[in-house]
Design a protein around this motif. Sequence first.
Motif, PDB file in Angstrom:
ATOM      1  N   VAL A   1      26.012  -0.044  -3.596  1.00  0.00           N
ATOM      2  CA  VAL A   1      24.831   0.738  -3.988  1.00  0.00           C
ATOM      3  C   VAL A   1      24.594   0.694  -5.492  1.00  0.00           C
ATOM      4  O   VAL A   1      23.731   1.416  -6.011  1.00  0.00           O
ATOM      5  CB  VAL A   1      24.952   2.210  -3.528  1.00  0.00           C
ATOM      6  N   ALA A   2      25.344  -0.142  -6.212  1.00  0.00           N
ATOM      7  CA  ALA A   2      25.338  -0.100  -7.679  1.00  0.00           C
ATOM      8  C   ALA A   2      23.951  -0.355  -8.265  1.00  0.00           C
ATOM      9  O   ALA A   2      23.476   0.406  -9.120  1.00  0.00           O
ATOM     10  CB  ALA A   2      26.347  -1.094  -8.237  1.00  0.00           C
ATOM     11  N   ASP A   3      23.286  -1.412  -7.841  1.00  0.00           N
ATOM     12  CA  ASP A   3      21.971  -1.741  -8.416  1.00  0.00           C
ATOM     13  C   ASP A   3      20.945  -0.674  -8.079  1.00  0.00           C
ATOM     14  O   ASP A   3      20.178  -0.226  -8.954  1.00  0.00           O
ATOM     15  CB  ASP A   3      21.501  -3.103  -7.911  1.00  0.00           C
ATOM     16  N   LYS A   4      20.934  -0.270  -6.809  1.00  0.00           N
ATOM     17  CA  LYS A   4      19.993   0.769  -6.382  1.00  0.00           C
ATOM     18  C   LYS A   4      20.236   2.064  -7.150  1.00  0.00           C
ATOM     19  O   LYS A   4      19.287   2.703  -7.641  1.00  0.00           O
ATOM     20  CB  LYS A   4      20.148   1.010  -4.882  1.00  0.00           C
ATOM     21  N   PHE A   5      21.510   2.445  -7.288  1.00  0.00           N
ATOM     22  CA  PHE A   5      21.813   3.721  -7.925  1.00  0.00           C
ATOM     23  C   PHE A   5      21.521   3.683  -9.421  1.00  0.00           C
ATOM     24  O   PHE A   5      21.003   4.663  -9.981  1.00  0.00           O
ATOM     25  CB  PHE A   5      23.281   4.100  -7.682  1.00  0.00           C
ATOM     26  N   ALA A   6      21.833   2.576 -10.060  1.00  0.00           N
ATOM     27  CA  ALA A   6      21.529   2.460 -11.489  1.00  0.00           C
ATOM     28  C   ALA A   6      20.035   2.628 -11.735  1.00  0.00           C
ATOM     29  O   ALA A   6      19.618   3.263 -12.721  1.00  0.00           O
ATOM     30  CB  ALA A   6      22.010   1.116 -12.020  1.00  0.00           C
ATOM     31  N   GLN A   7      19.226   2.085 -10.835  1.00  0.00           N
ATOM     32  CA  GLN A   7      17.780   2.224 -10.986  1.00  0.00           C
ATOM     33  C   GLN A   7      17.358   3.673 -10.751  1.00  0.00           C
ATOM     34  O   GLN A   7      16.450   4.189 -11.431  1.00  0.00           O
ATOM     35  CB  GLN A   7      17.054   1.298 -10.022  1.00  0.00           C
ATOM     36  N   MET A   8      18.002   4.356  -9.795  1.00  0.00           N
ATOM     37  CA  MET A   8      17.686   5.766  -9.536  1.00  0.00           C
ATOM     38  C   MET A   8      17.980   6.613 -10.774  1.00  0.00           C
ATOM     39  O   MET A   8      17.176   7.477 -11.160  1.00  0.00           O
ATOM     40  CB  MET A   8      18.501   6.281  -8.347  1.00  0.00           C
ATOM     41  N   VAL A   9      19.113   6.356 -11.407  1.00  0.00           N
ATOM     42  CA  VAL A   9      19.464   7.099 -12.625  1.00  0.00           C
ATOM     43  C   VAL A   9      18.485   6.772 -13.743  1.00  0.00           C
ATOM     44  O   VAL A   9      18.005   7.654 -14.463  1.00  0.00           O
ATOM     45  CB  VAL A   9      20.906   6.784 -13.059  1.00  0.00           C
ATOM     46  N   SER A  10      18.160   5.492 -13.872  1.00  0.00           N
ATOM     47  CA  SER A  10      17.202   5.071 -14.902  1.00  0.00           C
ATOM     48  C   SER A  10      15.850   5.742 -14.699  1.00  0.00           C
ATOM     49  O   SER A  10      15.228   6.227 -15.662  1.00  0.00           O
ATOM     50  CB  SER A  10      17.047   3.548 -14.866  1.00  0.00           C
ATOM     51  N   ASP A  11      15.395   5.801 -13.448  1.00  0.00           N
ATOM     52  CA  ASP A  11      14.106   6.451 -13.153  1.00  0.00           C
ATOM     53  C   ASP A  11      14.154   7.928 -13.546  1.00  0.00           C
ATOM     54  O   ASP A  11      13.174   8.467 -14.086  1.00  0.00           O
ATOM     55  CB  ASP A  11      13.781   6.316 -11.667  1.00  0.00           C
ATOM     56  N   LYS A  12      15.263   8.574 -13.249  1.00  0.00           N
ATOM     57  CA  LYS A  12      15.427   9.984 -13.621  1.00  0.00           C
ATOM     58  C   LYS A  12      15.319  10.151 -15.140  1.00  0.00           C
ATOM     59  O   LYS A  12      14.594  11.021 -15.643  1.00  0.00           O
ATOM     60  CB  LYS A  12      16.785  10.498 -13.142  1.00  0.00           C
ATOM     61  N   LEU A  13      16.060   9.330 -15.856  1.00  0.00           N
ATOM     62  CA  LEU A  13      16.118   9.473 -17.313  1.00  0.00           C
ATOM     63  C   LEU A  13      14.771   9.191 -17.966  1.00  0.00           C
ATOM     64  O   LEU A  13      14.435   9.792 -18.995  1.00  0.00           O
ATOM     65  CB  LEU A  13      17.193   8.556 -17.887  1.00  0.00           C
TER      66      LEU A  13
END
Length: 500
Positions: free
Chosen positions: A310-322
Amino acid sequence: MDMASSLLALPETPRQFGHYVDGAYVPSGDRDVFTRNSPGHDTAVTRISKCTKDDLNGAVASARAAFEDRRWAGLSGADRAAVLLKTAEILRERTEEIAYWETLENGKPIAQARAEVQGCVGMFEYASGLARSLHGDSFNNMGDGAFAVATREPVGVVGVITPWNFPFLILCERVPYILASGNTMVAKPSEVTSATTLLLAEIMTQAGLPDGVFNVVTGAGSTLGQAMIEHMDIDMLSFTGSTGVGRAVVEAAGKSNFKKLGLELGGKNPQVVFADADLEDAADGVAFGIAFNTGQCCVSGSRLIVERSVADKFAQMVSDKLQKAVVGDPLDENTQLGAITTDAQNRTIMGYINKGKEEGATLVSGGEQLDFGHGQYIAPTVFSNVTPDMAIAREEIFGPVLTVLPFDTVEEAITMANDTEYGLAASVWTKNIDKALMISRRVQAGRFWVNTTLAGGPELPIGGMKQSGWGREAGVYGVEEYTQVKSVFIEMGKRDHWIK
């Protein structure tokens, strides 16, 4: 000043402070003065005395006199508790004022500053109970002719050196616990964020703290702080700052009077995220963990160690949040990330961002200086394709910069989490309780969070493992840290003479 009408306005002129000794402000007089500009607005907000070594000696002498005549240590726990409770009451009343000056000098959002002051109220309230409950132990197993007790006594004069990132919160994680056990103290805040430390000294006098028990000197760490570390009449020193400076504190203390030390130092803290976590919650938590206080936080979750599936998906989720986080004027009620506190730290953070690019990491989002026409601001930043040997993955950046490192197995996640000289804090995100408990046992960190981060309260101890320091603040352990144990053996009845 009418805080109700001018809370969110800049002061018309800088507020002048003296240092604080023996229950009163000492005017700056002919001393040099440091003018602090708000990092969010580039406007002069406070003028602080540059104390001399003679000023430090006077403050320590005041604390020593107050300790030796037992005007504080000689009081009952109930009487000390009353002063701590009254302090909490006044802090509630003056929350807006304290938060205002904290925001101006530090650059943190005003809403965050208010919440921190309320957290400090809890510290004083909890420590008041500890003042009444602190106790030693008894030994009724010495035979019919003897009895023994172990008592906890105050260490004496305590020096406290605090940093600029949480000037009031870190102070209040120490002061009520130091005082609960009967010590006296001298505090030295960072030269760029001194106002709220001086306000606390004033408030504690108002609350009934005897003169001389809490003194404040202001000035540079390189001179005044060093003099505190070396001072022969300070019995214990609490230092919060970088591991490098902490190492120098240990060396200097060893060359002086072997004073007891409490050290809270650097951190490169992991947030371990498994694929079975609630990823939406985890993304919000990871974003909060790196962006809170603009990442200028020793327990900041700056290393995202995430399961590869889930690394790529999750990194994008965090990036979207930030990218949705509100960066802006610290005096704006809606701001979530404020200004970078010092020019030097701003340069350091941007230097690491450039180094990350040079080392081959992929910039997912952020990475730039934000221009609002005044102040210094950095967009929260996410790097992927990071390897454990990169500087951005190993060194404490102390800014809103998150590195993403994937893992495949639980054992690999634990190894990666522990692959650092630091051991201050860590988080794990998973819905598997067995996995969470196992990770919490094996990751080397003084503070650990499961499915949350940067949470807790005055009941819980604070401190680090490895090169993140030693000793504990807050909680029962925080009071005991500032005591020394004495054993008292009492013989009863007629002595069996050695010389007949």
